[in-house]
Scaffold this motif. Structure first.
Motif, PDB file in Angstrom:
ATOM      1  N   MET A   1     -12.461 -16.211 -32.822  1.00  0.00           N
ATOM      2  CA  MET A   1     -10.921 -16.850 -33.213  1.00  0.00           C
ATOM      3  C   MET A   1     -10.336 -15.786 -32.040  1.00  0.00           C
ATOM      4  SD  MET A   1      -9.108 -16.530 -36.349  1.00  0.00           S
ATOM      5  CE  MET A   1      -7.743 -15.766 -36.312  1.00  0.00           C
ATOM      6  N   GLU A   2      -9.487 -15.701 -31.436  1.00  0.00           N
ATOM      7  CA  GLU A   2      -8.703 -15.068 -30.062  1.00  0.00           C
ATOM      8  C   GLU A   2      -7.895 -14.192 -31.319  1.00  0.00           C
ATOM      9  OE1 GLU A   2      -6.565 -14.402 -26.662  1.00  0.00           O
ATOM     10  OE2 GLU A   2      -8.372 -16.549 -26.663  1.00  0.00           O
ATOM     11  N   LEU A   3      -6.963 -13.077 -31.524  1.00  0.00           N
ATOM     12  CA  LEU A   3      -6.241 -13.482 -31.562  1.00  0.00           C
ATOM     13  C   LEU A   3      -4.771 -12.763 -30.877  1.00  0.00           C
ATOM     14  CD1 LEU A   3      -7.411  -9.635 -33.355  1.00  0.00           C
ATOM     15  CD2 LEU A   3      -6.552 -11.659 -34.449  1.00  0.00           C
ATOM     16  N   ASN A   4      -3.722 -12.968 -31.551  1.00  0.00           N
ATOM     17  CA  ASN A   4      -2.250 -13.561 -30.232  1.00  0.00           C
ATOM     18  C   ASN A   4      -1.967 -12.022 -30.568  1.00  0.00           C
ATOM     19  OD1 ASN A   4      -3.057 -15.644 -29.514  1.00  0.00           O
ATOM     20  ND2 ASN A   4      -2.201 -16.917 -31.452  1.00  0.00           N
ATOM     21  N   LEU A   5      -2.123 -11.312 -29.465  1.00  0.00           N
ATOM     22  CA  LEU A   5      -0.988  -9.605 -29.518  1.00  0.00           C
ATOM     23  C   LEU A   5      -0.201  -9.553 -28.734  1.00  0.00           C
ATOM     24  CD1 LEU A   5      -4.646  -8.064 -30.216  1.00  0.00           C
ATOM     25  CD2 LEU A   5      -3.380  -8.263 -32.173  1.00  0.00           C
ATOM     26  N   PHE A   6       0.695  -8.888 -29.276  1.00  0.00           N
ATOM     27  CA  PHE A   6       1.535  -8.213 -28.568  1.00  0.00           C
ATOM     28  C   PHE A   6       2.487  -7.114 -28.704  1.00  0.00           C
ATOM     29  CE2 PHE A   6       4.228 -10.887 -31.400  1.00  0.00           C
ATOM     30  CZ  PHE A   6       5.298  -9.925 -31.076  1.00  0.00           C
ATOM     31  N   ALA A   7       2.719  -5.895 -27.781  1.00  0.00           N
ATOM     32  CA  ALA A   7       3.167  -4.614 -28.270  1.00  0.00           C
ATOM     33  C   ALA A   7       4.839  -4.699 -28.168  1.00  0.00           C
ATOM     34  CB  ALA A   7       2.063  -3.714 -27.132  1.00  0.00           C
ATOM     35  N   ILE A   8       5.024  -3.598 -29.101  1.00  0.00           N
ATOM     36  CA  ILE A   8       7.020  -3.444 -29.070  1.00  0.00           C
ATOM     37  C   ILE A   8       7.001  -1.697 -28.990  1.00  0.00           C
ATOM     38  CG2 ILE A   8       8.929  -3.815 -30.588  1.00  0.00           C
ATOM     39  CD1 ILE A   8       8.043  -5.263 -32.358  1.00  0.00           C
ATOM     40  N   ALA A  29       0.055 -10.754 -34.058  1.00  0.00           N
ATOM     41  CA  ALA A  29       0.228  -9.464 -34.275  1.00  0.00           C
ATOM     42  C   ALA A  29       0.846  -8.278 -33.423  1.00  0.00           C
ATOM     43  CB  ALA A  29      -1.142  -9.413 -34.452  1.00  0.00           C
ATOM     44  N   SER A  30       1.939  -8.099 -34.187  1.00  0.00           N
ATOM     45  CA  SER A  30       2.644  -7.316 -32.871  1.00  0.00           C
ATOM     46  C   SER A  30       1.618  -5.410 -33.432  1.00  0.00           C
ATOM     47  CB  SER A  30       4.219  -6.374 -33.095  1.00  0.00           C
ATOM     48  OG  SER A  30       4.487  -6.035 -34.672  1.00  0.00           O
ATOM     49  N   ILE A  31       1.263  -5.110 -31.778  1.00  0.00           N
ATOM     50  CA  ILE A  31       0.908  -3.278 -31.764  1.00  0.00           C
ATOM     51  C   ILE A  31       2.083  -2.722 -31.485  1.00  0.00           C
ATOM     52  CG2 ILE A  31      -0.388  -2.279 -31.050  1.00  0.00           C
ATOM     53  CD1 ILE A  31      -1.585  -4.437 -32.138  1.00  0.00           C
ATOM     54  N   PRO A  32       2.696  -1.743 -32.520  1.00  0.00           N
ATOM     55  CA  PRO A  32       3.723  -1.240 -32.966  1.00  0.00           C
ATOM     56  C   PRO A  32       3.717   0.136 -31.712  1.00  0.00           C
ATOM     57  CG  PRO A  32       2.787  -0.877 -34.868  1.00  0.00           C
ATOM     58  CD  PRO A  32       2.648  -1.648 -33.710  1.00  0.00           C
ATOM     59  N   ILE A  33       4.086   0.417 -30.892  1.00  0.00           N
ATOM     60  CA  ILE A  33       4.021   1.834 -29.892  1.00  0.00           C
ATOM     61  C   ILE A  33       5.686   2.489 -30.461  1.00  0.00           C
ATOM     62  CG2 ILE A  33       4.089   3.177 -27.528  1.00  0.00           C
ATOM     63  CD1 ILE A  33       2.729   0.496 -26.903  1.00  0.00           C
ATOM     64  N   TYR A  34       4.794   4.278 -30.732  1.00  0.00           N
ATOM     65  CA  TYR A  34       6.551   5.104 -31.268  1.00  0.00           C
ATOM     66  C   TYR A  34       6.398   5.783 -30.233  1.00  0.00           C
ATOM     67  CZ  TYR A  34       5.282   2.631 -35.018  1.00  0.00           C
ATOM     68  OH  TYR A  34       5.083   1.835 -36.292  1.00  0.00           O
ATOM     69  N   PRO A  43      -1.889   4.410 -22.093  1.00  0.00           N
ATOM     70  CA  PRO A  43      -2.573   3.440 -21.985  1.00  0.00           C
ATOM     71  C   PRO A  43      -3.760   3.622 -23.248  1.00  0.00           C
ATOM     72  CG  PRO A  43      -1.658   5.412 -20.886  1.00  0.00           C
ATOM     73  CD  PRO A  43      -0.775   5.690 -22.007  1.00  0.00           C
ATOM     74  N   PHE A  44      -3.805   4.354 -23.972  1.00  0.00           N
ATOM     75  CA  PHE A  44      -4.548   4.369 -24.485  1.00  0.00           C
ATOM     76  C   PHE A  44      -4.828   3.371 -26.433  1.00  0.00           C
ATOM     77  CE2 PHE A  44      -6.853   5.674 -29.215  1.00  0.00           C
ATOM     78  CZ  PHE A  44      -7.641   5.368 -28.897  1.00  0.00           C
ATOM     79  N   ILE A  45      -3.435   3.519 -26.606  1.00  0.00           N
ATOM     80  CA  ILE A  45      -2.661   1.648 -27.345  1.00  0.00           C
ATOM     81  C   ILE A  45      -3.397   0.706 -26.764  1.00  0.00           C
ATOM     82  CG2 ILE A  45      -1.514   1.253 -28.654  1.00  0.00           C
ATOM     83  CD1 ILE A  45      -0.373   3.763 -29.144  1.00  0.00           C
ATOM     84  N   LEU A  46      -2.663   0.649 -25.099  1.00  0.00           N
ATOM     85  CA  LEU A  46      -3.123  -0.856 -24.579  1.00  0.00           C
ATOM     86  C   LEU A  46      -4.466  -0.969 -24.328  1.00  0.00           C
ATOM     87  CD1 LEU A  46       0.141  -0.315 -21.783  1.00  0.00           C
ATOM     88  CD2 LEU A  46      -0.383  -1.680 -24.388  1.00  0.00           C
ATOM     89  N   THR A  52      -1.559  -8.462 -23.748  1.00  0.00           N
ATOM     90  CA  THR A  52      -0.867  -9.017 -22.304  1.00  0.00           C
ATOM     91  C   THR A  52       0.031  -9.255 -22.092  1.00  0.00           C
ATOM     92  OG1 THR A  52      -0.946 -11.044 -22.964  1.00  0.00           O
ATOM     93  CG2 THR A  52      -3.277 -10.110 -22.197  1.00  0.00           C
ATOM     94  N   THR A  53       1.357  -8.546 -23.360  1.00  0.00           N
ATOM     95  CA  THR A  53       2.802  -8.828 -23.120  1.00  0.00           C
ATOM     96  C   THR A  53       3.051  -7.492 -24.248  1.00  0.00           C
ATOM     97  OG1 THR A  53       2.294 -11.217 -23.119  1.00  0.00           O
ATOM     98  CG2 THR A  53       4.270  -9.816 -23.759  1.00  0.00           C
ATOM     99  N   ILE A  54       4.069  -6.655 -23.262  1.00  0.00           N
ATOM    100  CA  ILE A  54       4.598  -5.779 -24.058  1.00  0.00           C
ATOM    101  C   ILE A  54       6.615  -6.078 -24.235  1.00  0.00           C
ATOM    102  CG2 ILE A  54       4.283  -3.890 -21.958  1.00  0.00           C
ATOM    103  CD1 ILE A  54       4.726  -1.493 -23.964  1.00  0.00           C
TER     104      ILE A  54
END
Length: 83
Positions: A1-8, A29-34, A43-46, A52-54
């Motif tokens: 199953m592929e996860l749908n992720l993006f960063a904020i 799922a959102s990936i927060p970048i503080y 870059p490490f988090i990405l 693929t989207t931020i």
């Protein structure tokens, strides 16, 4: 199953909350970048998350574009109007 992720990459604001609620509704799922982690952490988090989207704000876009490693980012969405 592929996860749908993006960063904020944004400080707290209404768009951040609306985006996070939308994630729940559409099974993303959102990936927060503080910003407190510093520019070297981005870059490490990405790369670790393979997003693929931020979504970001105008005040951090310049610093983001100065990075040399964007991971797999294909789409950059800014919450604010750019000049």
């Amino acid at each position: 199953m592929e996860l749908n992720l993006f960063a904020i990459y944004s400080k707290n604001r209404i768009e951040w909350n609306l985006l996070d609620i939308s994630c729940v509704l559409f099974n993303f799922a959102s990936i927060p970048i503080y910003d407190t982690l510093g520019p070297k952490a981005i870059p490490f988090i990405l790369n670790q998350s393979n997003v693929t989207t931020i979504f970001l704000t105008k005040d951090v876009i310049t610093g983001f574009l100065e990075l040399t490693d964007f991971g797999k980012i294909k789409n950059v969405v800014c919450f604010d109007e750019l000049d």
